[in-house]
Write a protein that holds these residues in place. Structure first.
Motif, PDB file in Angstrom:
ATOM      1  N   SER A 111      37.302 103.152  59.326  1.00 52.01           N
ATOM      2  CA  SER A 111      37.764 103.097  57.931  1.00 52.01           C
ATOM      3  C   SER A 111      39.174 102.534  57.810  1.00 52.01           C
ATOM      4  O   SER A 111      39.472 101.793  56.867  1.00 52.01           O
ATOM      5  CB  SER A 111      37.714 104.497  57.307  1.00 52.01           C
ATOM      6  N   SER A 112      40.047 102.877  58.755  1.00 52.30           N
ATOM      7  CA  SER A 112      41.432 102.408  58.676  1.00 52.30           C
ATOM      8  C   SER A 112      41.517 100.888  58.755  1.00 52.30           C
ATOM      9  O   SER A 112      42.410 100.271  58.179  1.00 52.30           O
ATOM     10  CB  SER A 112      42.272 103.038  59.796  1.00 52.30           C
ATOM     11  N   PRO A 139      42.661  93.248  50.285  1.00 55.74           N
ATOM     12  CA  PRO A 139      41.971  93.836  51.449  1.00 55.74           C
ATOM     13  C   PRO A 139      41.346  92.752  52.334  1.00 55.74           C
ATOM     14  O   PRO A 139      40.140  92.518  52.306  1.00 55.74           O
ATOM     15  CB  PRO A 139      40.920  94.743  50.805  1.00 55.74           C
ATOM     16  N   TYR A 151      36.563  98.281  51.201  1.00 55.51           N
ATOM     17  CA  TYR A 151      37.924  98.825  51.109  1.00 55.51           C
ATOM     18  C   TYR A 151      37.896 100.218  50.479  1.00 55.51           C
ATOM     19  O   TYR A 151      38.496 101.165  50.997  1.00 55.51           O
ATOM     20  CB  TYR A 151      38.805  97.886  50.283  1.00 55.51           C
ATOM     21  N   ALA A 152      37.168 100.351  49.350  1.00 57.04           N
ATOM     22  CA  ALA A 152      37.083 101.645  48.654  1.00 57.04           C
ATOM     23  C   ALA A 152      36.381 102.691  49.516  1.00 57.04           C
ATOM     24  O   ALA A 152      36.801 103.853  49.567  1.00 57.04           O
ATOM     25  CB  ALA A 152      36.335 101.473  47.331  1.00 57.04           C
ATOM     26  N   ARG A 194      36.139  94.508  47.842  1.00 53.38           N
ATOM     27  CA  ARG A 194      36.761  95.773  47.467  1.00 53.38           C
ATOM     28  C   ARG A 194      35.848  96.976  47.680  1.00 53.38           C
ATOM     29  O   ARG A 194      36.311  98.115  47.641  1.00 53.38           O
ATOM     30  CB  ARG A 194      37.241  95.691  46.011  1.00 53.38           C
ATOM     31  N   LYS A 210      38.738 103.805  52.148  1.00 52.16           N
ATOM     32  CA  LYS A 210      39.748 104.722  51.616  1.00 52.16           C
ATOM     33  C   LYS A 210      39.223 106.157  51.568  1.00 52.16           C
ATOM     34  O   LYS A 210      39.972 107.115  51.776  1.00 52.16           O
ATOM     35  CB  LYS A 210      40.142 104.284  50.197  1.00 52.16           C
ATOM     36  N   SER A 211      37.912 106.298  51.305  1.00 51.56           N
ATOM     37  CA  SER A 211      37.315 107.636  51.266  1.00 51.56           C
ATOM     38  C   SER A 211      36.811 108.071  52.639  1.00 51.56           C
ATOM     39  O   SER A 211      36.161 109.110  52.770  1.00 51.56           O
ATOM     40  CB  SER A 211      36.160 107.664  50.256  1.00 51.56           C
ATOM     41  N   LYS A 212      37.115 107.230  53.664  1.00 50.09           N
ATOM     42  CA  LYS A 212      36.728 107.498  55.060  1.00 50.09           C
ATOM     43  C   LYS A 212      35.203 107.631  55.227  1.00 50.09           C
ATOM     44  O   LYS A 212      34.719 108.376  56.073  1.00 50.09           O
ATOM     45  CB  LYS A 212      37.437 108.750  55.589  1.00 50.09           C
ATOM     46  N   THR A 258      40.740  99.282  55.320  1.00 55.69           N
ATOM     47  CA  THR A 258      41.728  99.525  54.261  1.00 55.69           C
ATOM     48  C   THR A 258      43.015  98.718  54.442  1.00 55.69           C
ATOM     49  O   THR A 258      43.961  98.883  53.672  1.00 55.69           O
ATOM     50  CB  THR A 258      42.091 101.018  54.192  1.00 55.69           C
TER      51      THR A 258
END
Length: 442
Positions: A317-318, A330, A306-307, A303, A310-312, A321
């Motif tokens: 990053s995509s 995830p 993943y986190a 995670r 999410k904040s790029k 996520t």
């Protein structure tokens, strides 16, 4: 700053359970071999576990001030972000992705496989392949959803307490096969006393790892000024006592020379204490405990990317996520984490991996201790629902202990420390490249 206004619904007992459940893991069973291998002394071994516990209590009490004052989702990463800026917070997240969680997964998979091979007298040559399969099986369980992986954690929590208490209680009251004495203190192999103790203390740190987990829920604890220090002091003191008793049981049951470097110490001591059948049952309990720890690190670790995705914060990053359609897990982050863990399984040993992850994380722990002083000076009016007791003594003890761990690792395991530092520093250009990429897209 307290924009999320977390609900304070966690009572004293729940906080205490969080502390103990997070910290108690495989380390108590398998780090004894490394501690004794360093100390070659009954007294220094027991002292290493006690001092390690006291240092951990000071660390927990110190960082909890940040947790209560900055109750943001993301824990220590957010405290560093707030105090030093986003690069430092990113660097800790990067270190967790690249070192901390994969190294934990690899180390737990290796030790699980070592015990399984020992229990069923299998060919030691299959160790690495079995470790990879074990890590893969845990990831597969996590792919079934957080409910399933959560149930595994609950079962493992019960199972890991049974062998710990059995070994501690029986080992304490049953006459030992080995005569133990607090004198002489010096190592039996004539090593330097302080070097031996320092290496032994370093080895205990993996068993106490996880104390920072209570800080993640500090913003949700009822009456944190009273309950937070209570939960940390009582919880970590109980863990320290349990760990010390378990190790005294090992030392009373098996000779120092037999324990040193022997990662089957727990199962062999259990067989000595409870007989062949009883010992095997206790060993199975230990295996379930290790599997649960492995599940916990997999569950939490996947995670983090993943986190950050999410904040790029990360390249691609995509991809990090992506969630599975049925279970919303995830899975791409999990696969990424497993690949790094497999590389570590093939390249390292249990002690090497655990020492590296402890070293890297204590770099950031020291920054957190310094952050308490920094914010006290820069923001004296900050709302602090909880303040570290006996300030500045407790934070100074935590910081001095942390610096000692870092120096000890640098001096005794230089290559390992440099690899950990290098893997962490790689995150700096990654951070700036990603920031540049985001600016161009904006």
């Amino acid at each position: 700053m307290q924009e999320n206004e977390l609900k304070r619904g966690i009572g004293m007992m729940a906080a205490l359970s969080t502390v103990m459940g997070t910290v108690i893991g495989a380390g108590v069973f398998f780090k004894t071999a490394s501690v004794v291998n360093s100390t070659h002394s009954f007294t220094l071994t027991v002292l290493a576990w006690i001092v390690g516990g006291l240092l951990t209590i000071c660390a927990g009490l110190t960082v909890s001030e940040l947790a209560a004052a900055i109750p943001k989702t993301g824990g220590a990463i957010k405290y560093l972000d707030y105090t030093y800026g986003p690069l430092t917070g990113f660097s800790m997240g990067w270190a967790q992705i690249l070192v901390y969680y994969p190294a934990n997964i690899a180390a737990e998979a290796i030790i699980f496989s070592t015990q399984l091979i020992n229990l069923f007298h299998l060919n030691p040559g299959i160790l690495n392949y079995m470790a990879v399969f074990v890590a893969l099986s845990v990831l597969a369980i996590n792919f079934l959803g957080s409910k399933v992986s959560g149930n595994v954690q609950t079962i493992a929590l019960i199972c890991k307490l049974i062998p710990i208490f059995l070994i501690a209680i029986f080992g304490l009251f049953i006459p030992g096969a080995v005569h133990v004495s607090f004198l002489p203190i010096s190592p039996s192999n004539h090593a330097n006393l302080w070097t031996a103790f320092g290496s032994g203390l370093l080895a205990t740190m993996f068993a106490y790892d996880g104390w920072i987990g209570v800080c993640d829920v500090a913003g949700e604890i009822k009456n944190p000024k009273k309950n937070l220090p209570k939960a940390i002091i009582i919880g970590l003191s109980l863990i320290m006592i349990i760990y010390t008793l378990v190790n005294i049981a090992f030392l009373k049951t098996l000779p120092l020379e037999h324990i040193a470097g022997n990662q089957n110490t727990a199962s062999e001591a259990a067989i000595k204490l409870f007989g062949e059948f009883g010992g095997k049952l206790v060993t199975i309990g230990i295996l379930v405990s290790v599997y649960g720890s492995l599940n916990g690190y997999t569950l939490s670790g996947m995670r983090i990317p993943y986190a950050m995705g999410k904040s790029k914060s990360l390249p691609f990053s995509s991809w990090f996520t992506k969630l599975s359609k049925k279970t919303a897990v995830p899975y791409t982050s999990g696969i990424f984490q497993l690949v790094i863990a497999i590389l570590m399984i093939m390249a390292g040993s249990f002690d090497l991996l655990t020492d590296m992850l402890v070293f890297v994380m204590w770099i950031f722990n020291c920054l957190l201790f310094i952050a308490v002083f920094k914010l006290r000076f820069q923001e004296p009016d900050m709302i602090r629902p909880y303040k570290v007791p006996w300030y500045p003594v407790v934070p100074i003890v935590a910081l001095v202990g942390g610096i000692f761990i870092l120096i000890e690792t640098l001096l005794t395991q230089t290559n390992l420390a440099l690899i950990g530092i290098l893997l962490t520093l790689i995150g700096i250009p990654v951070y700036y490249l990603q920031q540049r990429h985001l600016k161009h897209r904006a």
